[in-house]
Design a protein around this motif. Structure first.
Motif, PDB file in Angstrom:
ATOM      1  N   UNK A 196       0.834  -1.193   0.000  1.00 56.26           N
ATOM      2  CA  UNK A 196       0.000   0.000   0.000  1.00 56.26           C
ATOM      3  C   UNK A 196       0.876   1.253   0.000  1.00 56.26           C
ATOM      4  N   UNK A 197       0.550   2.292  -0.767  1.00 60.00           N
ATOM      5  CA  UNK A 197      -0.683   2.571  -1.513  1.00 60.00           C
ATOM      6  C   UNK A 197      -0.686   2.070  -2.955  1.00 60.00           C
ATOM      7  N   UNK A 198       0.248   1.177  -3.299  1.00 58.17           N
ATOM      8  CA  UNK A 198       0.293   0.551  -4.619  1.00 58.17           C
ATOM      9  C   UNK A 198       0.502   1.586  -5.725  1.00 58.17           C
ATOM     10  N   UNK A 199       1.243   2.642  -5.405  1.00 59.66           N
ATOM     11  CA  UNK A 199       1.660   3.643  -6.381  1.00 59.66           C
ATOM     12  C   UNK A 199       3.180   3.646  -6.422  1.00 59.66           C
ATOM     13  N   UNK A 200       3.758   4.511  -7.239  1.00 59.78           N
ATOM     14  CA  UNK A 200       5.212   4.620  -7.293  1.00 59.78           C
ATOM     15  C   UNK A 200       5.873   3.562  -8.131  1.00 59.78           C
ATOM     16  N   UNK A 201       5.289   3.269  -9.289  1.00 60.36           N
ATOM     17  CA  UNK A 201       5.903   2.304 -10.203  1.00 60.36           C
ATOM     18  C   UNK A 201       7.219   2.861 -10.752  1.00 60.36           C
ATOM     19  N   UNK A 202       8.054   1.976 -11.234  1.00 59.80           N
ATOM     20  CA  UNK A 202       9.399   2.343 -11.687  1.00 59.80           C
ATOM     21  C   UNK A 202       9.373   3.449 -12.736  1.00 59.80           C
ATOM     22  N   UNK A 203       8.404   3.430 -13.614  1.00 58.93           N
ATOM     23  CA  UNK A 203       8.365   4.399 -14.709  1.00 58.93           C
ATOM     24  C   UNK A 203       7.403   5.551 -14.467  1.00 58.93           C
ATOM     25  N   UNK A 204       6.891   5.687 -13.237  1.00 60.35           N
ATOM     26  CA  UNK A 204       6.104   6.870 -12.896  1.00 60.35           C
ATOM     27  C   UNK A 204       7.069   8.016 -12.664  1.00 60.35           C
ATOM     28  N   UNK A 205       7.117   8.957 -13.631  1.00 62.24           N
ATOM     29  CA  UNK A 205       8.205   9.935 -13.616  1.00 62.24           C
ATOM     30  C   UNK A 205       7.747  11.384 -13.625  1.00 62.24           C
ATOM     31  N   UNK A 212      11.049   6.913  -8.768  1.00 61.44           N
ATOM     32  CA  UNK A 212      10.428   5.903  -7.912  1.00 61.44           C
ATOM     33  C   UNK A 212      11.180   4.593  -8.033  1.00 61.44           C
ATOM     34  N   UNK A 213      11.598   4.051  -6.897  1.00 64.46           N
ATOM     35  CA  UNK A 213      12.338   2.797  -6.884  1.00 64.46           C
ATOM     36  C   UNK A 213      11.594   1.778  -6.029  1.00 64.46           C
ATOM     37  N   UNK A 214      10.683   1.006  -6.636  1.00 64.80           N
ATOM     38  CA  UNK A 214      10.040  -0.076  -5.881  1.00 64.80           C
ATOM     39  C   UNK A 214      11.032  -1.204  -5.643  1.00 64.80           C
ATOM     40  N   UNK A 357      17.607  -7.840  -9.668  1.00 68.33           N
ATOM     41  CA  UNK A 357      16.482  -6.925  -9.870  1.00 68.33           C
ATOM     42  C   UNK A 357      16.752  -5.563  -9.245  1.00 68.33           C
ATOM     43  N   UNK A 358      17.478  -5.553  -8.133  1.00 74.52           N
ATOM     44  CA  UNK A 358      17.839  -4.271  -7.528  1.00 74.52           C
ATOM     45  C   UNK A 358      18.814  -3.517  -8.427  1.00 74.52           C
ATOM     46  N   UNK A 359      19.840  -4.204  -8.904  1.00 74.16           N
ATOM     47  CA  UNK A 359      20.806  -3.559  -9.787  1.00 74.16           C
ATOM     48  C   UNK A 359      20.143  -3.034 -11.046  1.00 74.16           C
ATOM     49  N   UNK A 360      19.247  -3.830 -11.625  1.00 70.58           N
ATOM     50  CA  UNK A 360      18.609  -3.426 -12.881  1.00 70.58           C
ATOM     51  C   UNK A 360      17.720  -2.202 -12.697  1.00 70.58           C
ATOM     52  N   UNK A 361      16.976  -2.164 -11.607  1.00 71.77           N
ATOM     53  CA  UNK A 361      16.081  -1.026 -11.391  1.00 71.77           C
ATOM     54  C   UNK A 361      16.868   0.249 -11.113  1.00 71.77           C
ATOM     55  N   UNK A 362      17.939   0.139 -10.326  1.00 72.82           N
ATOM     56  CA  UNK A 362      18.783   1.296 -10.072  1.00 72.82           C
ATOM     57  C   UNK A 362      19.411   1.792 -11.370  1.00 72.82           C
ATOM     58  N   UNK A 363      19.929   0.885 -12.169  1.00 70.96           N
ATOM     59  CA  UNK A 363      20.550   1.275 -13.437  1.00 70.96           C
ATOM     60  C   UNK A 363      19.535   1.921 -14.374  1.00 70.96           C
ATOM     61  N   UNK A 364      18.307   1.400 -14.379  1.00 73.37           N
ATOM     62  CA  UNK A 364      17.245   1.963 -15.216  1.00 73.37           C
ATOM     63  C   UNK A 364      16.979   3.419 -14.842  1.00 73.37           C
ATOM     64  N   UNK A 365      16.877   3.699 -13.554  1.00 74.86           N
ATOM     65  CA  UNK A 365      16.609   5.068 -13.131  1.00 74.86           C
ATOM     66  C   UNK A 365      17.830   5.964 -13.327  1.00 74.86           C
ATOM     67  N   UNK A 366      19.009   5.427 -13.069  1.00 74.76           N
ATOM     68  CA  UNK A 366      20.227   6.225 -13.209  1.00 74.76           C
ATOM     69  C   UNK A 366      20.468   6.644 -14.653  1.00 74.76           C
ATOM     70  N   UNK A 367      19.967   5.851 -15.603  1.00 77.38           N
ATOM     71  CA  UNK A 367      20.173   6.153 -17.017  1.00 77.38           C
ATOM     72  C   UNK A 367      19.144   7.132 -17.577  1.00 77.38           C
TER      73      UNK A 367
END
Length: 374
Positions: A196-205, A212-214, A357-367
């Motif tokens: 909860x609150x089930x918001x903050x997806x990786x690509x919500x920008x 957002x880093x779930x 999955x942690x590394x990939x999500x961080x790299x996605x946002x960092x890029x």
């Protein structure tokens, strides 16, 4: 250099959301009492939080909602209309005796912090961090949104570029609602996915200033250090903010009953240490946290880190007495707490693998391309 200030209030000591609610536990008062027991909170660095007047809160909240919240405290009930329109009187947001005064005190401290930080400095406000509140309704245990009010107060007092970092286990939906389209506000949220609150997806920008880093359950200290080094610090350093607001919710630690993240409090303190000089104005807020021992120990360590005190391996007897006096009778962990919850502030470190999955999500946002305001 002016020492950090601690904003607190006695209203938190006797106020509870009710005997069944997750916020039935003492939190801010424990941090105050522990800090005093350790000799870390002399009178000259402690300020009592003022209670905000409704008019001052209209910079974010609607007059109708503020009137309803005050009426709910006066009458002790929420009408059907209050529940439907304003989210008052629900399971998450019950009516309790200080339902106006307590959040108005937290909001008053955040508004005051913006004024006190006009010329720079550091303020700790553990009663703040109510990041779910919406303009016209209560939401997720949060009746007012003091982080939003803090950001608006900082801006009114001269800060143009503001970075907001939220390490609570739950997503900062109310703060994002306020600033997702503001080019001069950087929003970074680390939070548990599918929570909860089930918001903050990786690509919500928003327009690109929201990161957002779930995170998958069982997040460990090594992973949080990776997030700090490869995402949080680079973003804040590039922005070079005039002010930093850090919401330091204590519910991402292993002992908390409302998340499945497994950090130790060392992870939070490492973030505080890394960022305490990252901007000329720094405001650190509380937030979530639903185990009285883990919250009190963590938030006291935050103050120690901000104010430059060494955390001992073992607490002196008067500090242990503060922790031994806590009760958590309605939860199984409260019936047989481990001894180190009474005798230490620092958890044992909880390192682990940095999962793909942690590394990939961080790299996605960092890029992601960045276009901070001028």
């Amino acid at each position: 250099m002016t020492p950090p200030l601690f904003l607190g209030s006695e209203i938190y000591r006797g106020s509870s959301y009710g005997g069944w609610h997750p916020l039935r536990i003492p939190r801010v008062s424990t941090a105050m009492d522990l800090s005093r027991a350790m000799g870390w909170l002399p009178r000259e660095v402690y300020l009592t939080s003022p209670r905000a007047k409704a008019k001052a809160l209209e910079i974010w909240h609607t007059p109708e909602y503020l009137a309803a919240l005050q009426q709910a405290e006066t009458t002790g009930i929420a009408t059907d209309e209050m529940k439907a329109r304003h989210g008052l009187g629900t399971h998450a947001n019950p009516i309790y005796p200080e339902v106006w005064r307590r959040p108005a005190t937290a909001a008053g401290a955040s508004l005051l912090a913006g004024e006190l930080l006009k010329d720079g400095g550091t303020i700790y406000h553990p009663g703040g961090g109510t990041h779910h509140g919406m303009p016209d309704r209560a939401n997720g245990f949060c009746y007012l949104n003091d982080p939003v009010l803090a950001i608006l107060s900082l801006r009114r007092n001269g800060a143009q570029r503001i970075a907001y970092l939220d390490i609570d286990a739950h997503h900062m939906d109310g703060v994002e609602h306020a600033f997702a389209d503001d080019p001069d506000t950087l929003l970074i949220s680390t939070h548990e996915e599918k929570r909860w609150p089930f918001t903050g997806a990786l690509d919500d920008a928003g327009i690109g200033q929201t990161y957002n880093l779930p995170l998958a359950r069982n997040l460990n200290d090594s992973e949080m250090a990776h997030i700090l080094d490869h995402l949080i610090l680079p973003l804040i350093e590039q922005m070079a903010p005039d002010a930093l607001v850090l919401q330091c919710g204590a519910d991402a630690v292993e002992e908390d009953p409302l998340s499945r993240l497994t950090l130790s409090n060392n992870a939070h303190w490492a973030i505080i240490h890394a960022l305490k000089d990252a901007a000329p104005r720094v405001l650190v807020l509380g937030g979530g946290g639903y185990n009285p021992w883990s919250v009190g120990r963590l938030w006291t360590g935050v103050w120690a880190t901000l104010s430059g005190h060494d955390i001992p391996d073992r607490l002196p007897p008067n500090a242990q007495d503060v922790l031994r006096a806590l009760k958590w009778d309605n939860h199984s962990r409260g019936k047989s707490p481990p001894e180190h919850w009474f005798t230490t502030l620092r958890d044992a470190p909880r390192p682990g693998p940095i999962r793909p999955e942690t590394q990939d999500r961080v790299a996605h946002l960092a890029a992601r391309p960045r276009f901070f305001g001028s």
